[in-house]
Design a protein around this motif. Structure first.
Motif, PDB file in Angstrom:
ATOM      1  N   GLU B 146     -58.321 -36.628 -17.511  1.00  0.00           N
ATOM      2  CA  GLU B 146     -57.144 -36.657 -16.643  1.00  0.00           C
ATOM      3  C   GLU B 146     -57.282 -37.824 -15.678  1.00  0.00           C
ATOM      4  O   GLU B 146     -58.382 -38.141 -15.232  1.00  0.00           O
ATOM      5  N   PRO B 221     -51.904 -37.871 -18.860  1.00  0.00           N
ATOM      6  CA  PRO B 221     -52.386 -36.654 -18.190  1.00  0.00           C
ATOM      7  C   PRO B 221     -52.882 -36.988 -16.780  1.00  0.00           C
ATOM      8  O   PRO B 221     -53.827 -37.745 -16.612  1.00  0.00           O
ATOM      9  N   HIS B 223     -54.500 -36.050 -13.135  1.00  0.00           N
ATOM     10  CA  HIS B 223     -55.441 -35.084 -12.566  1.00  0.00           C
ATOM     11  C   HIS B 223     -54.750 -34.268 -11.480  1.00  0.00           C
ATOM     12  O   HIS B 223     -53.994 -34.817 -10.671  1.00  0.00           O
ATOM     13  N   THR B 270     -55.667 -37.034 -25.272  1.00  0.00           N
ATOM     14  CA  THR B 270     -54.206 -36.972 -25.212  1.00  0.00           C
ATOM     15  C   THR B 270     -53.609 -38.228 -25.825  1.00  0.00           C
ATOM     16  O   THR B 270     -54.016 -39.334 -25.498  1.00  0.00           O
TER      17      THR B 270
END
Lengths: 303, 303
Positions: B146, B221, B223, B270
């Motif tokens: 992330e 993505p 965090h 991802t």
């Protein structure tokens, strides 16, 4: 806490920290930092700085009796000048070539002072790694090369004006003793490089091996450049034995093997003394001509 | 010459210099320097500094798809405080343990500013080293973990007073993606770590591979810590994509293999976009939602 005490503190935490380099699965790793204020006197070229900084790490690989495989460097400065950087890299490449290693690059960093951090990697041979702790009473105490070279260079740098800066740069560009270390690997019972000077190296090797060392002052091979900058034998010995940064090897070799291994050392190997029993409590670990040799050299933390 | 131009100049001289780490005889070597003024904001503990500095080098090993074997560090400061040194070493040891590597010590140096130079060594597996230059049009563009973690930490450090310094330190202690890099090694066509941020990493990977990259902003993505420090999606994307120093992996993976490799990445993988053909002269190499994504991030030399 000065640098030496801090290194001792570190060694207590890490099993590998007492030697010139760490050994992991047959790979030798060692790292150093040098910077302008303390390590590169005015007049030192960037080519010499690259050579010397990477050479210092390669010297630690040599001291383990290992082959030199590769080196990297971080080059940090207030600003990046293309020519300076190119010359630094050229010096790094050339010192690696001198010992059959490969210079493989590194990193750049903006910093308030010209600073370089170098790391060298090597490989342990079938002879195994040579550490500092194996010297035995009766071994001959030997050194490679000639001593006082860096001290002489520093004096020349300081007296610059005389136009001998190029000579000082040459003296600063030592050949790491990798070939000598490999020749010594299957004979030496203990070995280290002499970053902190001959006197201090003898103390460190004696302490690690729990022995005493007796050397003869006149046996120490003094570099010819020292003649030109030092007056009298006392000052010559001071520069050869205490100044440090010569990056020669100091080792203990069984008496019967000295002649054999001497022939295989390209830098020359000189027997300067003998390993003896550990002294009684309170006695000096290292004697020169029968007198205590002070454990004194060049340490960043105390001068 | 700023740091980026200097790195380009260096790369012209050294064949290995363009990737995250150099490879010599199956051994990966990489080195970095971090220092107080630019890398350790007020509030960063020495434990975190040791973790993060050594972690940065381990991240470069991860980016090559290699196993992490060992790391060393130079610890330089104005003076040596036993507790600070011990904590730094503890952080270095712990980050190594987190990736099955061994911290084997290093060197100390007196310096005007707290500075650390770290080197990590790893081993190439049968899958080979993954470089930046193999991405092919049609590959999926993927990232681990992330993003925005370091940016969030920095904001918390700056707003300190709130007593969240320990939280910022936690965010600063990332896990180098060695396990993920190993999982990706036999699938990824190109890979690098994201020291300079997602945007800049995409540009670097696209340039090295001579391709274009198209990503979707919403696919990145972010965090959870970014939510607390950034307002609105524009600022969140800024912190996640441009700030840098997240030490995640950015890679290109053949579309058909994404699902398989995703399951083997402990940090999560991802798919944020697609590798496309190299743009025409003058076109932007990297698009986000169809708009040029500026090649802008965190560079010591220009900001």
């Amino acid at each position: 806490m000065n640098e030496r005490d801090a290194l001792r503190a570190l060694a207590a935490d890490l099993p590998h920290a007492g030697d010139d380099a760490a050994v992991v699965d047959g790979t030798v790793i060692t790292t150093d930092m040098l910077h302008e204020r303390t390590d590169f006197p005015a007049g030192t070229t960037r080519y010499t700085a690259g050579w010397r900084a990477v050479g210092a790490s390669l010297s630690d690989v040599a001291a383990m009796g290992a082959t030199a495989r590769a080196a990297v460097a971080v080059y940090a400065d207030e600003a990046f000048d293309r020519d300076e950087l190119t010359r630094f890299v050229a010096g790094a490449v050339d010192v690696c070539e001198a010992v059959d290693a490969e210079y493989v690059g590194g990193d750049l960093d903006e910093h308030v002072e010209f600073t370089t951090a170098t790391t060298a990697v090597g490989g342990i041979t079938d002879a195994g790694a040579v550490t500092r702790d194996g010297a035995r009473p009766g071994d001959a105490l030997c050194v490679t090369g000639e001593w006082g070279r860096s001290a002489a260079a520093l004096r020349i740098f300081k007296n610059d004006g005389e136009g001998e800066t190029e000579r000082a740069n040459e003296l600063f560009r030592f050949t790491p003793r990798v070939a000598d270390g490999l020749a010594l690997a299957s004979h030496a019972t203990a070995m280290m490089d002499s970053s902190d000077g001959l006197a201090r190296s003898c103390h460190q090797l004696a302490e690690a091996s729990e022995v005493g060392i007796e050397i003869e002052r006149d046996a120490v091979p003094v570099h010819p450049a020292v003649e030109g900058v030092a007056e009298g034998s006392t000052e010559r010995f001071e520069l050869a034995a205490h100044f440090g940064e010569d990056f020669e090897l100091v080792c203990a070799v069984p008496e019967a093997e000295v002649d054999t291994v001497e022939e295989s050392c390209p830098a020359g190997l000189t027997r300067i003394g003998t390993v003896v029993k550990e002294p009684e409590e309170g006695g000096s670990r290292v004697l020169a001509d029968g007198e205590p040799l002070p454990d004194r050299g060049f340490t960043h933390g105390d001068g």
